[in-house]
Design a protein around this motif. Structure first.
Motif, short mmCIF file in Angstrom:
data_model
loop_
_atom_site.label_atom_id
_atom_site.label_comp_id
_atom_site.label_asym_id
_atom_site.label_seq_id
_atom_site.Cartn_x
_atom_site.Cartn_y
_atom_site.Cartn_z
N CYS A 126 12.31 64.21 32.88
CA CYS A 126 13.42 63.78 32.04
C CYS A 126 14.13 65.18 31.65
N SER A 127 13.41 65.99 31.04
CA SER A 127 14.00 67.37 30.49
C SER A 127 14.56 68.05 31.63
N ASP A 160 6.75 69.92 29.58
CA ASP A 160 5.41 70.36 29.25
C ASP A 160 4.64 70.17 30.60
N GLY A 161 4.84 69.25 31.51
CA GLY A 161 4.03 68.72 32.59
C GLY A 161 4.54 69.88 33.76
N ASP A 162 5.93 69.93 33.81
CA ASP A 162 6.41 70.80 34.82
C ASP A 162 5.82 72.08 34.56
N GLY A 171 7.15 62.02 30.68
CA GLY A 171 7.96 61.10 30.32
C GLY A 171 8.66 60.50 31.49
N MET A 172 9.25 61.21 32.52
CA MET A 172 9.80 60.44 33.48
C MET A 172 9.02 59.52 34.13
C1 LIG Z 1 4.97 66.81 43.60
C2 LIG Z 1 5.11 66.10 42.48
N1 LIG Z 1 4.25 65.26 42.13
C3 LIG Z 1 4.61 64.38 41.12
C4 LIG Z 1 5.94 64.09 40.80
C5 LIG Z 1 5.99 62.96 39.92
N2 LIG Z 1 6.65 63.47 38.65
C6 LIG Z 1 8.13 63.55 38.23
S1 LIG Z 1 8.29 64.02 36.73
C7 LIG Z 1 6.51 64.30 36.51
C8 LIG Z 1 6.15 64.47 35.14
C9 LIG Z 1 7.44 65.17 34.10
O1 LIG Z 1 7.06 65.50 32.98
P1 LIG Z 1 7.24 66.57 32.21
O2 LIG Z 1 7.26 67.80 33.03
O3 LIG Z 1 6.33 66.98 30.88
O4 LIG Z 1 8.77 66.22 31.79
P2 LIG Z 1 9.25 65.14 31.13
O5 LIG Z 1 9.70 63.85 31.93
O6 LIG Z 1 8.33 64.51 30.04
O7 LIG Z 1 10.66 65.61 30.44
C10 LIG Z 1 5.86 63.66 37.76
C11 LIG Z 1 4.39 63.75 37.45
C12 LIG Z 1 6.81 64.58 41.42
N3 LIG Z 1 8.16 64.50 41.33
N4 LIG Z 1 6.60 65.57 42.30
#
Ligand SMILES: Cc1ncc(C[n+]2csc(CCOP(=O)(O)OP(=O)(O)O)c2C)c(N)n1
Ligand code: SF4
Lengths: 276, 385
Positions: free
Chosen positions: A55-56, A97-99, A129-130
């Motif tokens: 999302c971010s 944070d995950g990214d 989030g996403m």
């Molecule tokens: C290689 C790969 N693995 C998994 C995904 C699925 N995916 C998309 S966004 C995401 C997590 C996002 O979390 P974060 O980085 O914390 O960002 P937020 O959405 O919370 O802002 C995942 C696991 C992907 N797009 N590409």
């Protein structure tokens, strides 16, 4: 500059409204990044905003710069390529944070180690989030997520400590609640020559909030207000008093040789025989 | 024609010729991660690029290398990476990103024995299908397969030119033998080598649509910092470059990406033919195997067996015309490859039953020898008689 002027100048107005949920902290952080950029004397045409997936990481799409929405976790690798190819460009990385700490964790420590001149803003909402609320390496232990229905047993990172230990030369933390402080911390990071890292504790009411008993986004902002302790105030508190709280403010700053500059003065100079 | 500058002969390996080709073609950015048998490409460019103000960076892994190469190309530099088997697997997601965002870049893959860590220093040709389908989704691919040191130089230049012209990743599929063998070569002078630079937009930033294709289906490409403030995303996007989430836009975009390479198939796809005119049996072989096949053709003809050779120079797009033509004239085709049968699938598709197609496959980490080929040719002769 008025908010309208800031939006007109720095946003791709035709791409708004954004996709984020009501009460999400992402808009506050994007706003802070824009205000901070406005405080610098960066040329808008020489500034590149890079993100991963999440999302971010959608934020650059709304920002009126050269923008690069890469693959999940890899924003720092792409940003390293942009900056190393063209050191005259200002490169800003927006990441989740995950990214940046899970799939992109390796790139994070290595970009910090090189002390390459990037400014990284992490939107830490403690969750993925996403993809609908799975736990991340920054989800506080024992909180709930769609993939941790019994509470997460994973211990969470202190990302600021990690980046400092890896060699980052500017490290700061703030929250979506402390938006004014956040602008100043990001602006200092933008002007810092080297790897600048700003963690922003923010809210995902949709997934983290719902599962962890925060009735509304306001409760989450309140939580940020109550649990964030400025560095100076923390110096007067005992470890017991700091338990469960976190530091905000500038956590670390040092001067160290910057990667792209050293490449010029060292590698290129030696290769050309100017120095030996 | 201007007189060509004479160059002195030198003893080079395929990997070293790749370095020379990259420099002449204008590569000014390299990011990589060491892996046998491709490492000499990184080592050579680490030494040479800084001398001409170019950038060399050793990244933390192959995923990062591929990302850095794409970032550097968007920033305006001709960019390249080099790797082998396991590293090629790691690069795939970002190769797909480059295809989707139309970022020119060159990926050298010196094939080695797999799967997995396999036999790190042993030759194989097991990545032909990975080069085509390694990243998910439909996407265009250009992959070149040199068979000699000099050809490695030439095809490296061509890879850079094609990447720039088509705005797509181009893969150089070396095999361990070609990468490491040394040959005496005379390389052309830099000024005699034709180069292609990506086409930049002439429109003003106000009216420019970054993903609006020109007549050749390739959109002009500004660099970051040129004032166009464009957005690059791996999401399906329309001509503005922004995601739209509509299947119809995906349909338009992915079909165009495919078509911009496909419509140039006749120009890009290439094979060398050797003594195929009267050949009863035609060997199809690429890379180092083609060297054995050429020797086999000569030897077999001395023994009275009418053998010929088609050597695909491009793996993708596959040289259909060359196969089509021998499928009409030969009694049988033998596809010799250091894998369990990858290129043969293309040959069978094109031959379409007009000539029977047989495999000759070795995966014992040994080169396919001229004797192997002659023995197989005799077997096949008995078979089709
Ligand atoms: C290689 C790969 N693995 C998994 C995904 C699925 N995916 C998309 S966004 C995401 C997590 C996002 O979390 P974060 O980085 O914390 O960002 P937020 O959405 O919370 O802002 C995942 C696991 C992907 N797009 N590409
Ligand atoms: S899911 Fe969470 S992080 Fe994503 S937009 Fe909604 S509130 Fe924000």
């Amino acid at each position: 500059m008025s908010v309208k002027d800031l939006v007109d100048r720095y946003c791709r107005v035709d791409k708004l409204p954004h996709i984020w949920c009501p009460g999400c902290g992402n808009g506050i952080i994007m706003g802070a990044v824009i205000r901070a950029l406005d405080k610098t004397d960066f040329d808008q045409d020489k500034t590149v905003i890079v993100s991963g997936i999440g999302c971010s990481s959608r934020a650059p799409g709304y920002m009126n710069f050269d923008t690069l929405h890469t693959t999940h976790g890899r924003a720092l690798a792409y940003a390293t390529g942009v900056k190393f190819a063209r050191p005259d460009l200002n490169v800003v990385v927006l990441t989740g944070d995950g990214d940046c700490s899970a799939i992109g964790g390796n790139h994070l420590i290595h970009a910090a180690r090189r002390n390459i001149d990037l400014t990284v803003v992490v939107f830490n909402n403690s969750i993925y989030g996403m993809t609908g609320g799975q736990f991340s390496p920054l989800t506080p232990a024992h909180s709930y997520a769609s993939t941790a229905p019994y509470g997460s047993i994973d211990r969470n990172f202190d990302l600021c400590k990690l980046v400092q230990a890896a060699g980052g030369t500017y490290v700061a933390r703030s929250t979506a609640y402390h938006a004014r402080q956040l602008v100043n911390l990001i602006a200092t990071g933008l002007n810092h020559k080297g790897f600048a890292f700003i963690e922003v504790v923010t809210q995902c009411p949709m997934y983290y909030g719902r599962r962890n008993k925060f009735p509304s986004p306001v409760d989450m902002l309140k939580w940020q207000q109550e649990h964030a302790v400025p560095v100076k105030a923390a110096a007067k508190l005992s470890p017991e008093q700091m338990a469960g709280k976190f530091l905000i403010g500038e956590l670390h700053r040092e001067e160290a040789p910057e990667y792209t500059a050293v490449y010029e003065t060292d590698v290129i100079a030696k290769a050309r025989g100017d120095i030996n | 024609m201007a007189a060509k500058t004479k160059c002195k002969a030198q003893l080079l390996s395929g990997n070293e010729a790749c370095v020379q080709g990259a420099l002449v073609a204008g590569i000014r950015f390299f990011a990589g991660y060491p892996i046998t048998p491709s490492t000499e490409v990184a080592e050579g460019l680490a030494e040479e690029l800084p001398k001409i103000g170019g950038r060399f960076i050793q990244m933390e892994d192959e995923i990062a290398s591929m990302g850095a190469v794409i970032g550097a190309s968007l920033a305006g530099l001709k960019s390249m990476t080099a790797t082998s088997g396991p590293g090629f697997s790691l690069k795939q997601e970002n190769i797909g990103f480059a295809a989707m965002t139309e970022v020119p870049c060159v990926v050298v893959n010196v094939q080695r024995y797999g799967p997995s860590t396999g036999l790190p220093t042993s030759p194989a040709q097991g990545d032909i299908m990975q080069a085509r389908w390694g990243t998910h989704g439909d996407h265009p691919v250009v992959a070149l397969m040199p068979a000699s040191v000099r050809e490695t130089f030439d095809l490296t230049v061509e890879a850079v030119n094609l990447a720039e012209e088509l705005r797509t990743p181009v893969i150089i599929l070396l095999d361990e033998v070609v990468g490491h063998m040394r040959e005496r070569v005379e390389l052309p002078a830099a000024e005699d080598v034709e180069l292609f630079n990506r086409v930049k937009p002439t429109e003003s930033p106000d009216t420019f649509l970054p993903y609006k294709p020109a007549a050749n289906l390739v959109p002009p490409m500004p660099a970051y910092g040129d004032g166009y403030r464009f957005h690059a995303t791996g999401l399906v996007h329309d001509e503005t470059g922004f995601p739209c989430g509509k299947g119809a836009d995906g349909n338009t975009l992915v079909r165009r990406l495919q078509a911009k390479v496909e419509q140039r198939q006749p120009k890009i796809a290439r094979a060398e033919t050797f003594q195929t005119e009267d050949a009863e049996i035609v060997i199809v072989a690429a890379g180092s195997v083609a060297r054995s096949a050429r020797a086999a053709v000569k030897e077999a003809r001395a023994q009275g067996i009418k053998l010929g050779l088609v050597r695909p120079i491009t793996a993708w797009p596959f040289p259909e015309e060359a196969i089509d033509s021998v499928a009409q004239t030969a009694k049988a085709l033998i596809v010799a490859e250091m894998n369990l049968g990858q290129m043969i699938l293309e040959v069978e598709r094109i031959a379409a039953g007009r000539a029977p197609v047989f495999g000759l496959n070795r995966i014992d980490a040994e080169l396919i020898t001229p004797e192997d080929i002659i023995v197989r040719a005799q077997e096949v002769t008995n078979n089709v008689r």
